[in-house]
Design a protein around this motif. Structure first.
Motif, mmCIF file in Angstrom:
data_model
loop_
_atom_site.group_PDB
_atom_site.id
_atom_site.type_symbol
_atom_site.label_atom_id
_atom_site.label_comp_id
_atom_site.label_asym_id
_atom_site.label_seq_id
_atom_site.Cartn_x
_atom_site.Cartn_y
_atom_site.Cartn_z
ATOM 1 N N VAL A 53 0.846 -1.194 0.000
ATOM 2 C CA VAL A 53 0.000 0.000 0.000
ATOM 3 C C VAL A 53 0.881 1.244 0.000
ATOM 4 O O VAL A 53 2.093 1.160 0.176
ATOM 5 N N GLN A 54 0.252 2.403 -0.164
ATOM 6 C CA GLN A 54 0.953 3.688 -0.094
ATOM 7 C C GLN A 54 0.623 4.323 1.246
ATOM 8 O O GLN A 54 -0.541 4.620 1.528
ATOM 9 N N ASP A 55 1.640 4.505 2.081
ATOM 10 C CA ASP A 55 1.395 4.949 3.451
ATOM 11 C C ASP A 55 0.630 6.262 3.532
ATOM 12 O O ASP A 55 -0.197 6.450 4.420
ATOM 13 N N ALA A 56 0.864 7.183 2.604
ATOM 14 C CA ALA A 56 0.192 8.480 2.654
ATOM 15 C C ALA A 56 -1.316 8.346 2.511
ATOM 16 O O ALA A 56 -2.073 9.203 2.978
ATOM 17 N N TYR A 57 -1.772 7.257 1.883
ATOM 18 C CA TYR A 57 -3.210 7.084 1.658
ATOM 19 C C TYR A 57 -3.917 6.437 2.844
ATOM 20 O O TYR A 57 -5.144 6.445 2.906
ATOM 21 N N ILE A 58 -3.145 5.864 3.768
ATOM 22 C CA ILE A 58 -3.772 5.168 4.893
ATOM 23 C C ILE A 58 -4.625 6.136 5.696
ATOM 24 O O ILE A 58 -5.775 5.848 6.016
ATOM 25 N N LYS A 59 -4.080 7.311 6.009
ATOM 26 C CA LYS A 59 -4.859 8.301 6.755
ATOM 27 C C LYS A 59 -5.604 9.247 5.824
ATOM 28 O O LYS A 59 -6.744 9.615 6.078
ATOM 29 N N LYS A 60 -4.976 9.639 4.729
ATOM 30 C CA LYS A 60 -5.588 10.631 3.844
ATOM 31 C C LYS A 60 -6.859 10.114 3.184
ATOM 32 O O LYS A 60 -7.860 10.827 3.088
ATOM 33 N N HIS A 61 -6.825 8.869 2.715
ATOM 34 C CA HIS A 61 -7.979 8.312 2.004
ATOM 35 C C HIS A 61 -8.578 7.097 2.693
ATOM 36 O O HIS A 61 -9.479 6.465 2.147
ATOM 37 N N HIS B 171 6.371 1.498 3.169
ATOM 38 C CA HIS B 171 5.098 2.198 2.963
ATOM 39 C C HIS B 171 3.950 1.595 3.756
ATOM 40 O O HIS B 171 2.877 2.178 3.813
ATOM 41 N N GLU B 172 4.148 0.443 4.366
ATOM 42 C CA GLU B 172 3.125 -0.073 5.281
ATOM 43 C C GLU B 172 3.234 0.575 6.655
ATOM 44 O O GLU B 172 2.319 0.491 7.452
ATOM 45 N N TYR B 173 4.360 1.201 6.938
ATOM 46 C CA TYR B 173 4.624 1.701 8.281
ATOM 47 C C TYR B 173 4.460 3.212 8.464
ATOM 48 O O TYR B 173 3.832 3.646 9.392
ATOM 49 N N ALA B 174 5.059 3.985 7.598
ATOM 50 C CA ALA B 174 5.372 5.384 7.897
ATOM 51 C C ALA B 174 4.260 6.175 8.575
ATOM 52 O O ALA B 174 4.306 6.409 9.770
ATOM 53 N N THR B 175 3.251 6.630 7.841
ATOM 54 C CA THR B 175 2.268 7.524 8.467
ATOM 55 C C THR B 175 1.233 6.798 9.294
ATOM 56 O O THR B 175 0.433 7.426 9.962
ATOM 57 N N SER B 176 1.236 5.478 9.271
ATOM 58 C CA SER B 176 0.296 4.748 10.122
ATOM 59 C C SER B 176 0.827 4.593 11.540
ATOM 60 O O SER B 176 0.165 4.046 12.404
ATOM 61 N N ASP B 177 2.028 5.117 11.808
ATOM 62 C CA ASP B 177 2.673 4.894 13.091
ATOM 63 C C ASP B 177 2.112 5.752 14.207
ATOM 64 O O ASP B 177 2.180 5.400 15.359
#
Length: 200
Positions: free
Chosen positions: A3-11, A36-42
């Motif tokens: 996945v793309q980490d930026a989309y986990i929270k954004k979308h 990309h599974e980790y970054a912004t989901s942390d």
């Protein structure tokens, strides 16, 4: 990277949606996490001292299982490693390394799997990690590679394993590194480009 980490929270699009796409494929998939599974989901996990206890790892484990593990397929022993370690207070910063806890586990795993007393002792070792251990054009490069690779191959050598195949990803082009010797272990590495790599 699944996945793309930026989309986990954004979308609100991440691993649950990824899993839904895999239903009905009819054959097993063995996952390891990428950066990309980790970054912004942390979230607030950057304050946790132990690299293995970050919030993002719980997100990954909840949906896809352990972040590192091993298994046998026929006469081949597969070791799946997690090469992404988040650092600092910015959740998008990470280092490419195998954590101390994994190194300890790896030593125990290889001793057990390749014990001389085992009747079903594997004939080969395949090491899988999101980040490569070497680059074709510069085999001593560390940027984008596992920085503590010597520690990994020292453990493999101590287990009396003479040759290993490495499967990796992370970089945005295909790469093959043949016949590198690391701590007396012969390494053949195959890095597979991401599906979106050419677009980047």
């Amino acid at each position: 990277d699944m996945v793309q980490d930026a989309y986990i929270k954004k979308h609100n699009t991440g691993l649950p949606e990824y899993k839904a796409l895999l239903r009905g494929w009819g054959y097993p998939l063995f996952h390891i996490p990428g950066n990309h599974e980790y970054a912004t989901s942390d979230g607030h996990g950057a304050s946790v001292a132990d690299l293995e206890d970050r919030v993002s790892r719980e997100y990954y484990r909840r949906h896809l299982g352990p972040t590192y593990y091993s298994f046998n397929l026929g006469k081949v022993h597969f070791v799946m490693l997690d090469g992404t370690q988040l650092i600092g207070n910015k959740t998008s910063e990470y280092s490419c390394e195998v954590s101390p806890r994994q190194l300890k586990w790896l030593r125990q795993d290889l001793i057990k799997a390749f014990s001389k007393n085992r009747q079903d002792k594997p004939e080969k070792l395949v090491l899988c990690c999101h980040q490569p251990f070497f680059m074709y054009k510069n085999k001593t490069a560390t940027t984008g590679c596992i920085t503590n690779r010597n520690a990994v191959f020292e453990i493999i050598a101590d287990a009396m394993i003479k040759e290993v195949v490495v499967l990796s990803g992370h970089i945005h082009f295909s790469d093959i590194v043949n016949d590198v010797v690391a701590n007396s272990v012969k390494v053949n590495q195959y890095t597979h480009t991401a599906l979106c790599g050419p677009f980047w």
